[in-house]
Motif scaffolding. Structure first.
Motif, PDB file in Angstrom:
ATOM      1  N   GLY A  67       0.781  -1.233   0.000  1.00 60.27           N
ATOM      2  CA  GLY A  67       0.000   0.000   0.000  1.00 60.27           C
ATOM      3  C   GLY A  67       0.816   1.287   0.000  1.00 60.27           C
ATOM      4  N   LYS A  68       2.145   1.174  -0.196  1.00 60.64           N
ATOM      5  CA  LYS A  68       3.008   2.351  -0.220  1.00 60.64           C
ATOM      6  C   LYS A  68       3.795   2.362  -1.530  1.00 60.64           C
ATOM      7  N   ARG A  69       4.103   3.583  -2.007  1.00 57.98           N
ATOM      8  CA  ARG A  69       4.823   3.724  -3.279  1.00 57.98           C
ATOM      9  C   ARG A  69       6.316   3.938  -3.024  1.00 57.98           C
ATOM     10  N   TYR A  70       7.127   3.126  -3.710  1.00 54.12           N
ATOM     11  CA  TYR A  70       8.577   3.174  -3.578  1.00 54.12           C
ATOM     12  C   TYR A  70       9.220   3.462  -4.916  1.00 54.12           C
ATOM     13  N   ALA A  71      10.321   4.196  -4.865  1.00 57.99           N
ATOM     14  CA  ALA A  71      11.172   4.345  -6.043  1.00 57.99           C
ATOM     15  C   ALA A  71      12.073   3.119  -6.065  1.00 57.99           C
ATOM     16  N   ALA A  72      12.110   2.449  -7.204  1.00 58.62           N
ATOM     17  CA  ALA A  72      12.950   1.257  -7.355  1.00 58.62           C
ATOM     18  C   ALA A  72      14.266   1.669  -8.010  1.00 58.62           C
ATOM     19  N   PHE A  73      15.377   1.298  -7.389  1.00 59.85           N
ATOM     20  CA  PHE A  73      16.707   1.559  -7.928  1.00 59.85           C
ATOM     21  C   PHE A  73      17.351   0.218  -8.230  1.00 59.85           C
ATOM     22  N   VAL A  74      17.560  -0.052  -9.517  1.00 61.55           N
ATOM     23  CA  VAL A  74      18.122  -1.324  -9.959  1.00 61.55           C
ATOM     24  C   VAL A  74      19.640  -1.200 -10.013  1.00 61.55           C
ATOM     25  N   GLN A  75      20.318  -2.075  -9.286  1.00 64.21           N
ATOM     26  CA  GLN A  75      21.779  -2.080  -9.225  1.00 64.21           C
ATOM     27  C   GLN A  75      22.284  -3.278 -10.025  1.00 64.21           C
ATOM     28  N   THR A  76      22.896  -3.001 -11.177  1.00 65.36           N
ATOM     29  CA  THR A  76      23.415  -4.053 -12.041  1.00 65.36           C
ATOM     30  C   THR A  76      24.927  -4.106 -11.890  1.00 65.36           C
ATOM     31  N   TRP A  77      25.409  -5.238 -11.407  1.00 64.99           N
ATOM     32  CA  TRP A  77      26.834  -5.428 -11.152  1.00 64.99           C
ATOM     33  C   TRP A  77      27.579  -5.805 -12.421  1.00 64.99           C
ATOM     34  N   GLU A  78      28.864  -5.587 -12.410  1.00 67.55           N
ATOM     35  CA  GLU A  78      29.732  -5.840 -13.563  1.00 67.55           C
ATOM     36  C   GLU A  78      29.522  -7.238 -14.147  1.00 67.55           C
ATOM     37  N   LYS A  79      29.375  -8.250 -13.313  1.00 62.15           N
ATOM     38  CA  LYS A  79      29.235  -9.637 -13.788  1.00 62.15           C
ATOM     39  C   LYS A  79      27.787 -10.005 -14.113  1.00 62.15           C
ATOM     40  N   GLY A  80      26.844  -9.046 -13.964  1.00 64.11           N
ATOM     41  CA  GLY A  80      25.470  -9.283 -14.381  1.00 64.11           C
ATOM     42  C   GLY A  80      24.456  -9.523 -13.281  1.00 64.11           C
ATOM     43  N   SER A  81      24.880  -9.734 -12.042  1.00 60.26           N
ATOM     44  CA  SER A  81      23.885  -9.916 -10.982  1.00 60.26           C
ATOM     45  C   SER A  81      23.156  -8.592 -10.742  1.00 60.26           C
ATOM     46  N   VAL A  82      21.921  -8.701 -10.263  1.00 59.58           N
ATOM     47  CA  VAL A  82      21.073  -7.519 -10.107  1.00 59.58           C
ATOM     48  C   VAL A  82      20.452  -7.499  -8.714  1.00 59.58           C
ATOM     49  N   ASP A  83      20.516  -6.346  -8.080  1.00 57.37           N
ATOM     50  CA  ASP A  83      19.832  -6.098  -6.811  1.00 57.37           C
ATOM     51  C   ASP A  83      18.898  -4.913  -7.038  1.00 57.37           C
ATOM     52  N   THR A  84      17.811  -4.876  -6.280  1.00 63.38           N
ATOM     53  CA  THR A  84      16.905  -3.726  -6.371  1.00 63.38           C
ATOM     54  C   THR A  84      16.707  -3.140  -4.981  1.00 63.38           C
ATOM     55  N   LEU A  85      16.838  -1.843  -4.915  1.00 63.12           N
ATOM     56  CA  LEU A  85      16.682  -1.088  -3.683  1.00 63.12           C
ATOM     57  C   LEU A  85      15.360  -0.331  -3.779  1.00 63.12           C
ATOM     58  N   TYR A  86      14.481  -0.496  -2.771  1.00 65.04           N
ATOM     59  CA  TYR A  86      13.184   0.183  -2.760  1.00 65.04           C
ATOM     60  C   TYR A  86      13.195   1.245  -1.672  1.00 65.04           C
ATOM     61  N   LEU A  87      13.068   2.512  -2.069  1.00 69.17           N
ATOM     62  CA  LEU A  87      13.101   3.627  -1.130  1.00 69.17           C
ATOM     63  C   LEU A  87      11.879   4.521  -1.303  1.00 69.17           C
ATOM     64  N   ARG A  88      11.468   5.128  -0.204  1.00 70.91           N
ATOM     65  CA  ARG A  88      10.391   6.117  -0.265  1.00 70.91           C
ATOM     66  C   ARG A  88      10.652   7.179   0.788  1.00 70.91           C
ATOM     67  N   VAL A  89      10.113   8.365   0.537  1.00 76.38           N
ATOM     68  CA  VAL A  89      10.256   9.488   1.463  1.00 76.38           C
ATOM     69  C   VAL A  89       8.894   9.780   2.071  1.00 76.38           C
ATOM     70  N   GLU A  90       8.913  10.029   3.380  1.00 80.24           N
ATOM     71  CA  GLU A  90       7.711  10.473   4.083  1.00 80.24           C
ATOM     72  C   GLU A  90       8.151  11.553   5.055  1.00 80.24           C
ATOM     73  N   GLY A  91       7.807  12.797   4.747  1.00 77.17           N
ATOM     74  CA  GLY A  91       8.260  13.916   5.567  1.00 77.17           C
ATOM     75  C   GLY A  91       9.772  14.045   5.500  1.00 77.17           C
ATOM     76  N   LYS A  92      10.422  13.992   6.660  1.00 77.58           N
ATOM     77  CA  LYS A  92      11.883  14.102   6.730  1.00 77.58           C
ATOM     78  C   LYS A  92      12.561  12.738   6.775  1.00 77.58           C
ATOM     79  N   LYS A  93      11.787  11.676   6.576  1.00 79.73           N
ATOM     80  CA  LYS A  93      12.311  10.319   6.723  1.00 79.73           C
ATOM     81  C   LYS A  93      12.385   9.588   5.392  1.00 79.73           C
TER      82      LYS A  93
END
Length: 192
Positions: A67-93
């Motif tokens: 129920g919350k909206r996150y910006a997805a940041f896809v991290q693609t490593w040199e050898k091809g593995s992929v991680d995704t970071l989900y972040l959102r801002v609420e006020g000062k947090k």
């Protein structure tokens, strides 16, 4: 004008052009932007060297989870593995949603002071704010006025993470020295 002078002028022009194109509008790559967040979600792409490899982080679409909206940041490593970071801002947090957990991790609060401690939602990492006046020298920049967050992982690993206002993460150190640093563009990685 002789060949050496012409070559020198051309070199200077190319160097200046590369520095200018590495900037966000109105931002020098190595200089914090006053008033902006240490965790800016506007960044569309970053190149980060990490030990003997690198990854490229690209902002993807907004994703709704729990129920919350996150910006997805896809991290693609040199050898091809992929991680995704989900972040959102609420006020000062800034919150992060991790794979492990239904609850979010508080990644940052603008009201934190030096000495503030907290843990991630999974209990795997303990954080502490070390400084807001940190310095970090990398092959690309001599940073000043950085946020330093010390992280201790459950496996015993310890890192100091460095963040610049308006750019976010710019590097990490371990006890033996520099581990990671931001680079204006991928083509510069071959120089380090």
């Amino acid at each position: 004008m002789n060949f050496k002078n012409t070559a020198f002028i051309l070199f200077c022009f190319l160097l200046i052009t590369n520095v200018i194109t590495a900037q966000i509008e109105g931002q020098d790559f190595c200089t914090p932007v006053k008033g902006m967040s240490y965790f800016p979600l506007h960044m569309t792409e970053k190149v980060l060297a990490w030990s003997d490899t690198y990854y490229i982080e690209k902002k993807d679409t907004l994703v709704e989870k729990n129920g919350k909206r996150y910006a997805a940041f896809v991290q693609t490593w040199e050898k091809g593995s992929v991680d995704t970071l989900y972040l959102r801002v609420e006020g000062k947090k800034v919150y992060q949603l991790q794979k492990c957990c239904k609850e979010e991790t508080l990644r940052w609060d603008e009201d934190f002071k030096v000495g503030h401690k907290w843990s991630d939602a999974g209990g795997e990492v303990n954080y502490e704010v070390i400084s807001f006046e940190g310095k970090l020298t990398t092959p690309v920049c001599d940073y000043t006025n950085l946020l330093i967050i010390h992280a201790v992982y459950s496996n015993g690993s310890e890192y100091d993470y460095y963040y610049s206002r308006g750019f976010g993460y710019v590097g990490a150190t371990i006890t033996s020295g520099l581990l990671s640093f931001a680079v204006p563009k991928k083509s510069l990685l071959t120089k380090f």
